[in-house]
Design an enzyme around this catalytic site. Structure first.
Site, short mmCIF file in Angstrom:
data_model
loop_
_atom_site.label_atom_id
_atom_site.label_comp_id
_atom_site.label_asym_id
_atom_site.label_seq_id
_atom_site.Cartn_x
_atom_site.Cartn_y
_atom_site.Cartn_z
CE LYS A 27 -30.24 -27.59 -44.64
NZ LYS A 27 -30.10 -26.09 -44.70
CG ASP A 54 -26.56 -24.98 -44.85
OD1 ASP A 54 -25.47 -24.69 -45.36
OD2 ASP A 54 -27.61 -25.11 -45.51
CG LEU A 55 -24.50 -20.41 -40.25
CD1 LEU A 55 -23.90 -19.66 -39.07
CD2 LEU A 55 -25.93 -19.94 -40.50
CG HIS A 58 -17.31 -17.16 -49.98
ND1 HIS A 58 -17.86 -17.33 -51.23
CD2 HIS A 58 -16.02 -16.81 -50.21
CE1 HIS A 58 -16.95 -17.11 -52.16
NE2 HIS A 58 -15.83 -16.78 -51.55
CB ILE A 60 -10.74 -12.10 -45.58
CG1 ILE A 60 -11.20 -11.60 -44.21
CG2 ILE A 60 -11.07 -11.10 -46.69
CD1 ILE A 60 -10.48 -10.34 -43.75
CG ASN A 62 -8.20 -12.84 -38.98
OD1 ASN A 62 -7.54 -13.65 -38.33
ND2 ASN A 62 -8.72 -11.74 -38.45
NE ARG A 181 -37.59 -30.93 -53.56
CZ ARG A 181 -36.73 -30.37 -52.73
NH1 ARG A 181 -36.00 -31.15 -51.94
NH2 ARG A 181 -36.60 -29.05 -52.66
CD GLN A 190 -32.77 -28.07 -54.26
OE1 GLN A 190 -31.72 -27.86 -54.84
NE2 GLN A 190 -32.87 -27.99 -52.95
N GLY A 210 -35.61 -31.17 -46.94
CA GLY A 210 -36.38 -30.12 -46.30
C GLY A 210 -37.85 -30.19 -46.62
#
Length: 231
Positions: A27, A54-55, A58, A60, A62, A181, A190, A210
């Site tokens: 990832k 993993d970006l 979010h 509009i 287009n 975990r 978390q 991670g």
């Protein structure tokens, strides 16, 4: 899915080398992608790894469509958007994927998933800061249904919501669960967590892990221990 949460390519490469031969997804999140760029992703693909980019787009519709088009051309296997962007935005992501595939039929079709609520989101944060009423589980299922209706293939959610999502959207709708975990590990930032075994028993499709691996004194041994717990 091993979360390569590193500030530079060299650090991430050292971790990848230490896990050589263990089949898993890698990832790549914001920190590493912004530092190392698309070339690092291409390198992982060249080594035979499946990649979750993993970006959490979010924006509009287009803009997200264009972003999805570019991501698809990288050859990644999974990428995500925020469900909070709405149906039109999520549909636009799929349109971007289709345009990329039409332009190059050799490309892999990525699984497009939506983030429901971050696993750091507590009840108080959801209600008092984000401004969404009801329980975290209610919000997660609402966003999962929205993503499913928009044609996405799954969602990111905590393992605590997996069964609710499967009941609402069907067993083929994928769940990708961070907040994993191993017993005795530091929970960090978390809020909604489970052990790998518990998450498996809930029926999740993918686990994102991670720090229990990357911050371990022996990352390879840590990952092998998790696999042993699962099998």
């Amino acid at each position: 899915m091993v979360a390569l949460d590193y500030p530079d390519a060299a650090s991430a490469e050292a971790l990848v080398n230490s896990l050589e031969g263990i089949p898993c997804f890698m990832k790549v999140g914001m920190q590493l992608f912004y530092a190392a760029g698309p070339g690092f992703v291409a390198g992982l693909k060249a080594r035979g790894y499946k990649v979750f980019l993993d970006l959490k787009m979010h924006d509009i519709p287009n803009t997200v469509k264009g972003g999805a088009n570019s991501i698809t051309k990288l050859g990644v296997d999974v990428f995500n958007v925020h469900a909070a962007g709405g149906s039109s935005m999520m549909s636009a992501a799929l349109e971007g994927v289709e345009e990329a595939l039409q332009g190059d039929s050799s490309l892999n079709r990525p699984l497009v998933i939506a983030v429901t609520q971050l696993t750091s989101t507590s009840q108080a944060v959801l209600n008092e800061e984000i401004g969404i009423g009801g329980s975290v589980a209610d919000a997660v299922v609402r966003y999962a249904r929205l993503a499913h209706e928009a044609g996405l293939g799954g969602v990111v959610a905590s393992p605590q919501e997996v069964q609710l999502i499967k009941a609402a959207c069907g067993t083929s709708f994928r769940t990708i669960t961070p907040g994993i975990r191993p017993a005795g590990a530091d929970i960090g930032d978390q809020s909604r967590i489970m052990t790998p075994r518990q998450a498996l028993e809930q029926g999740t499709d993918y686990m994102v892990i991670g720090r229990p691996i990357t911050a371990a004194a022996n990352p390879r041994q840590a990952l092998e221990s998790i696999i042993e717990e699962l099998v």
